[in-house]
Motif scaffolding. Structure first.
Motif, mmCIF file in Angstrom:
data_model
loop_
_atom_site.group_PDB
_atom_site.id
_atom_site.type_symbol
_atom_site.label_atom_id
_atom_site.label_comp_id
_atom_site.label_asym_id
_atom_site.label_seq_id
_atom_site.Cartn_x
_atom_site.Cartn_y
_atom_site.Cartn_z
ATOM 1 N N GLN A 1 38.265 106.271 25.624
ATOM 2 C CA GLN A 1 37.393 105.942 26.748
ATOM 3 C C GLN A 1 38.092 105.017 27.747
ATOM 4 O OE1 GLN A 1 34.151 104.605 23.942
ATOM 5 N NE2 GLN A 1 32.847 105.742 25.356
ATOM 6 N N ILE A 2 39.376 104.839 27.558
ATOM 7 C CA ILE A 2 40.187 104.010 28.459
ATOM 8 C C ILE A 2 41.227 104.915 29.099
ATOM 9 C CG2 ILE A 2 41.723 102.016 28.640
ATOM 10 C CD1 ILE A 2 40.426 100.965 26.047
ATOM 11 N N ALA A 3 41.320 104.890 30.404
ATOM 12 C CA ALA A 3 42.249 105.764 31.116
ATOM 13 C C ALA A 3 43.666 105.593 30.567
ATOM 14 C CB ALA A 3 42.230 105.447 32.606
ATOM 15 N N PRO A 4 44.371 106.685 30.285
ATOM 16 C CA PRO A 4 45.748 106.593 29.792
ATOM 17 C C PRO A 4 46.640 105.724 30.679
ATOM 18 C CG PRO A 4 44.958 108.834 29.568
ATOM 19 C CD PRO A 4 43.902 108.100 30.339
ATOM 20 N N VAL A 5 46.414 105.767 31.978
ATOM 21 C CA VAL A 5 47.237 104.969 32.889
ATOM 22 C C VAL A 5 47.005 103.472 32.663
ATOM 23 C CG1 VAL A 5 45.561 104.923 34.803
ATOM 24 C CG2 VAL A 5 48.013 104.799 35.287
ATOM 25 N N GLY B 1 35.085 85.938 33.963
ATOM 26 C CA GLY B 1 34.086 86.129 32.922
ATOM 27 C C GLY B 1 34.075 87.499 32.280
ATOM 28 N N ALA B 2 35.090 88.332 32.565
ATOM 29 C CA ALA B 2 35.141 89.687 32.015
ATOM 30 C C ALA B 2 36.063 89.736 30.806
ATOM 31 C CB ALA B 2 35.608 90.673 33.081
ATOM 32 N N TYR B 3 35.499 90.039 29.651
ATOM 33 C CA TYR B 3 36.258 90.159 28.413
ATOM 34 C C TYR B 3 36.337 91.637 28.030
ATOM 35 C CZ TYR B 3 35.922 85.107 27.796
ATOM 36 O OH TYR B 3 36.030 83.749 27.956
ATOM 37 N N GLY B 4 37.542 92.121 27.846
ATOM 38 C CA GLY B 4 37.727 93.527 27.521
ATOM 39 C C GLY B 4 37.814 94.370 28.777
ATOM 40 N N VAL B 5 38.528 95.489 28.655
ATOM 41 C CA VAL B 5 38.830 96.303 29.825
ATOM 42 C C VAL B 5 37.600 96.988 30.417
ATOM 43 C CG1 VAL B 5 39.415 98.366 28.474
ATOM 44 C CG2 VAL B 5 40.464 98.008 30.713
ATOM 45 N N GLN B 6 36.612 97.321 29.594
ATOM 46 C CA GLN B 6 35.419 97.987 30.113
ATOM 47 C C GLN B 6 34.631 97.052 31.023
ATOM 48 O OE1 GLN B 6 34.414 100.939 30.328
ATOM 49 N NE2 GLN B 6 32.185 101.020 30.420
ATOM 50 N N ALA B 7 34.391 95.829 30.562
ATOM 51 C CA ALA B 7 33.667 94.855 31.378
ATOM 52 C C ALA B 7 34.465 94.527 32.643
ATOM 53 C CB ALA B 7 33.399 93.581 30.580
ATOM 54 N N ALA B 8 35.792 94.438 32.512
ATOM 55 C CA ALA B 8 36.638 94.136 33.672
ATOM 56 C C ALA B 8 36.591 95.259 34.694
ATOM 57 C CB ALA B 8 38.075 93.905 33.207
ATOM 58 N N SER B 9 36.630 96.496 34.214
ATOM 59 C CA SER B 9 36.582 97.646 35.110
ATOM 60 C C SER B 9 35.255 97.695 35.862
ATOM 61 C CB SER B 9 36.777 98.934 34.306
ATOM 62 O OG SER B 9 36.768 100.062 35.151
ATOM 63 N N GLN B 10 34.182 97.400 35.165
ATOM 64 C CA GLN B 10 32.868 97.401 35.801
ATOM 65 C C GLN B 10 32.735 96.247 36.794
ATOM 66 O OE1 GLN B 10 30.333 97.333 32.341
ATOM 67 N NE2 GLN B 10 30.213 99.561 32.221
ATOM 68 N N TYR B 11 33.280 95.086 36.427
ATOM 69 C CA TYR B 11 33.154 93.918 37.299
ATOM 70 C C TYR B 11 33.964 94.085 38.586
ATOM 71 C CZ TYR B 11 33.501 89.174 39.086
ATOM 72 O OH TYR B 11 33.457 88.069 39.910
ATOM 73 N N TYR B 12 35.219 94.488 38.452
ATOM 74 C CA TYR B 12 36.101 94.554 39.616
ATOM 75 C C TYR B 12 35.932 95.835 40.437
ATOM 76 C CZ TYR B 12 38.680 90.551 37.703
ATOM 77 O OH TYR B 12 39.036 89.304 37.233
ATOM 78 N N LEU C 1 45.731 104.424 38.999
ATOM 79 C CA LEU C 1 46.990 103.722 38.754
ATOM 80 C C LEU C 1 46.988 102.334 39.374
ATOM 81 C CD1 LEU C 1 49.934 103.542 37.859
ATOM 82 C CD2 LEU C 1 50.580 104.786 39.942
ATOM 83 N N SER C 2 46.593 102.221 40.627
ATOM 84 C CA SER C 2 46.616 100.916 41.298
ATOM 85 C C SER C 2 45.614 99.957 40.659
ATOM 86 C CB SER C 2 46.315 101.082 42.789
ATOM 87 O OG SER C 2 45.053 101.701 42.988
ATOM 88 N N GLU C 3 44.459 100.456 40.258
ATOM 89 C CA GLU C 3 43.453 99.603 39.613
ATOM 90 C C GLU C 3 43.947 99.146 38.245
ATOM 91 O OE1 GLU C 3 39.613 101.829 41.716
ATOM 92 O OE2 GLU C 3 40.287 102.401 39.708
ATOM 93 N N ALA C 4 44.557 100.048 37.500
ATOM 94 C CA ALA C 4 45.095 99.699 36.189
ATOM 95 C C ALA C 4 46.196 98.644 36.309
ATOM 96 C CB ALA C 4 45.639 100.939 35.492
ATOM 97 N N LEU D 1 46.518 96.408 38.630
ATOM 98 C CA LEU D 1 45.906 95.120 38.954
ATOM 99 C C LEU D 1 45.317 94.452 37.712
ATOM 100 C CD1 LEU D 1 43.770 94.274 42.043
ATOM 101 C CD2 LEU D 1 43.002 93.552 39.789
ATOM 102 N N LEU D 2 44.564 95.210 36.930
ATOM 103 C CA LEU D 2 43.958 94.639 35.736
ATOM 104 C C LEU D 2 45.003 94.187 34.728
ATOM 105 C CD1 LEU D 2 40.855 96.913 34.999
ATOM 106 C CD2 LEU D 2 40.930 94.671 36.087
ATOM 107 N N ALA D 3 46.049 94.989 34.546
ATOM 108 C CA ALA D 3 47.098 94.612 33.603
ATOM 109 C C ALA D 3 47.796 93.330 34.055
ATOM 110 C CB ALA D 3 48.127 95.755 33.484
ATOM 111 N N GLY D 4 47.896 93.122 35.353
ATOM 112 C CA GLY D 4 48.526 91.916 35.867
ATOM 113 C C GLY D 4 47.639 90.695 35.787
ATOM 114 N N VAL D 5 46.316 90.913 35.654
ATOM 115 C CA VAL D 5 45.360 89.808 35.605
ATOM 116 C C VAL D 5 45.357 89.129 34.242
ATOM 117 C CG1 VAL D 5 42.864 89.326 35.516
ATOM 118 C CG2 VAL D 5 43.837 90.577 37.450
ATOM 119 N N THR D 6 45.596 89.903 33.168
ATOM 120 C CA THR D 6 45.501 89.345 31.817
ATOM 121 C C THR D 6 46.473 88.199 31.644
ATOM 122 O OG1 THR D 6 47.079 91.009 31.027
ATOM 123 C CG2 THR D 6 44.744 91.472 30.727
#
Length: 224
Positions: free
Chosen positions: A82-86, A192-203, A213-216, A218-223
């Motif tokens: 349920q998480i995009a391969p990218v 306040g977003a824990y886990g990739v699902q909550a982060a994806s929904q929040y951002y 790709l660009s969203e992934a 960004l999130l990977a760089g935020v951790t």
């Protein structure tokens, strides 16, 4: 299976060498210190909770309407499919690009960090594998009080060694895909977003399976 076993044994042996090098100024005694440290490493407790982290709770009315959502940490765990391969690739590329090639310890990264940290007299550079980062997050999440939480994040070699001991045990129990799934569900992505699902929904107001790709990236760089 044999390759995996060799990696685990190698991690234990190398951990002893690291401790030996850090503990003794005299080069001639490093071998004995490394042997003793390796024995101590093997005798360290390796049992800790692999239980999934707590999630947000949703209260519904009898007709299915959402009445309230409450949580300590805003998290909704999802399976890896349920998480995009990218997104999976982005996290591995940024956090541990040799994740699928090494065991619980990345010898090259750890040696580089060892040299830098020994010169600076503290933890200045990370050599943690993604498995070790998963362990650290679990220890923080399962801490019974602030003291345990701070110990799980303390910038010292004792904490790093404990993480490695647990990481060895985790790689005995879980596959690389299971570890990656666990990490993506427990990591903190800011705001306040824990886990990739909550982060994806929040951002991005979308599910983790829909990330581009660009969203992934960004999130990977935020951790942290």
């Amino acid at each position: 299976m044999i390759v995996k076993l060799l990696r685990l044994l190698g991690a234990a042996a190398f951990a002893g060498v690291l401790v030996g090098l850090l503990a003794l100024p005299g080069v001639g005694s490093v071998g004995m210190a490394a042997r003793d440290a390796s024995d101590n490493f093997q005798n360290m407790p390796d049992d800790f909770s692999l239980s999934p982290p707590p999630e947000r709770s949703t209260v519904y009315s009898a007709d299915g309407q959402v009445l309230a959502v409450f949580y300590e940490h805003n998290r909704e765990s999802v399976s890896l499919n349920q998480i995009a391969p990218v997104m999976q690739k982005a996290v591995v590329a940024i956090e541990d690009d040799r994740f699928y090639d090494h065991g619980p310890l990345d010898f090259k990264g750890s040696f580089r960090a060892l040299v830098t940290n020994a010169q600076d007299g503290g933890i200045k550079q990370g050599g943690s594998t993604l498995t070790q980062q998963y362990v650290k997050n679990l220890l923080v999440e399962n801490a019974k009080d602030d003291k345990e939480a701070q110990a799980a994040k303390a910038p010292n070699f004792g904490r790093k060694l404990r993480e490695l001991r647990y990481a060895v045990n985790v790689e005995k129990q879980l596959t690389k895909q299971q570890i990656l799934e666990g990490y993506l569900n427990i990591a903190y992505f800011g705001s306040g977003a824990y886990g990739v699902q909550a982060a994806s929904q929040y951002y991005f107001s979308k599910n983790a399976s829909e990330l581009t790709l660009s969203e992934a990236a960004l999130l990977a760089g935020v951790t942290n």
